[in-house]
Design a protein around this motif. Structure first.
Motif, short mmCIF file in Angstrom:
data_model
loop_
_atom_site.label_atom_id
_atom_site.label_comp_id
_atom_site.label_asym_id
_atom_site.label_seq_id
_atom_site.Cartn_x
_atom_site.Cartn_y
_atom_site.Cartn_z
N GLU A 1 15.03 4.65 56.51
CA GLU A 1 16.17 4.31 55.66
C GLU A 1 16.17 2.83 55.30
O GLU A 1 16.58 2.45 54.21
N MET B 1 18.33 11.97 58.40
CA MET B 1 17.86 13.33 58.28
C MET B 1 18.18 13.91 56.90
O MET B 1 17.32 14.50 56.26
N ILE B 2 19.42 13.74 56.49
CA ILE B 2 19.83 14.30 55.19
C ILE B 2 19.11 13.59 54.04
O ILE B 2 18.81 14.20 53.03
N ASN B 3 18.82 12.29 54.23
CA ASN B 3 18.07 11.56 53.19
C ASN B 3 16.67 12.13 53.04
O ASN B 3 16.13 12.18 51.93
N SER B 4 16.07 12.54 54.16
CA SER B 4 14.73 13.13 54.09
C SER B 4 14.75 14.45 53.34
O SER B 4 13.83 14.76 52.58
N VAL B 5 15.81 15.22 53.52
CA VAL B 5 15.94 16.49 52.81
C VAL B 5 16.09 16.24 51.31
O VAL B 5 15.45 16.90 50.49
N PHE B 6 16.93 15.26 50.96
CA PHE B 6 17.11 14.95 49.54
C PHE B 6 15.83 14.38 48.92
O PHE B 6 15.52 14.66 47.77
#
Length: 124
Positions: A66, A1-6
């Motif tokens: 990922e 999830m956080i990778n998608s935001v970044f």
């Protein structure tokens, strides 16, 4: 999830560069009209168009998992689709900006652009 935001935030970099080049093109266009310079500023629009490829690559990276993102480091074609147009775009923009705005670097400091008023003008 956080990778998608970044990854989504990474899209802001090409967009900010595109906006900056557009502003520089508008200022250079007006400067060129006043000084009767050749319309080299049009190359900045080409640089903006070249930034569409890195923007598309970053947007397509949003749909990657990922595991796919981890494998992306070995994909030479994907890297070329992102890095080569980005490098060409920045190089083109720097060359054009230097041609238009390089005189600012070489202008003597403290030299007035207009002649000082003569002593007759100061008396009146």
């Amino acid at each position: 999830m956080i990778n998608s935001v970044f990854t989504l935030l990474s899209v802001a970099a090409p967009l900010a560069l595109m906006f900056s080049l557009w502003v520089l093109a508008q200022i250079s266009r007006r400067f060129g009209e006043v000084t009767h310079r050749p319309p080299l500023y049009r190359g900045l629009y080409v640089a903006i168009a070249l930034l569409l490829s890195p923007l598309a690559v970053r947007l397509l990276a949003l749909s990657m998992s990922e595991d796919d993102s981890a494998d992306l480091g070995g994909n030479a074609l994907g890297a070329l689709m992102h890095d080569l147009p980005l490098a060409i775009s920045i190089t083109l923009a720097v060359v054009i900006a230097w041609r238009y705005w390089g005189w600012l670097v070489y202008a003597p400091e403290g030299q007035a652009t207009a002649a000082p008023p003569s002593s007759e003008q100061q008396r009146t």
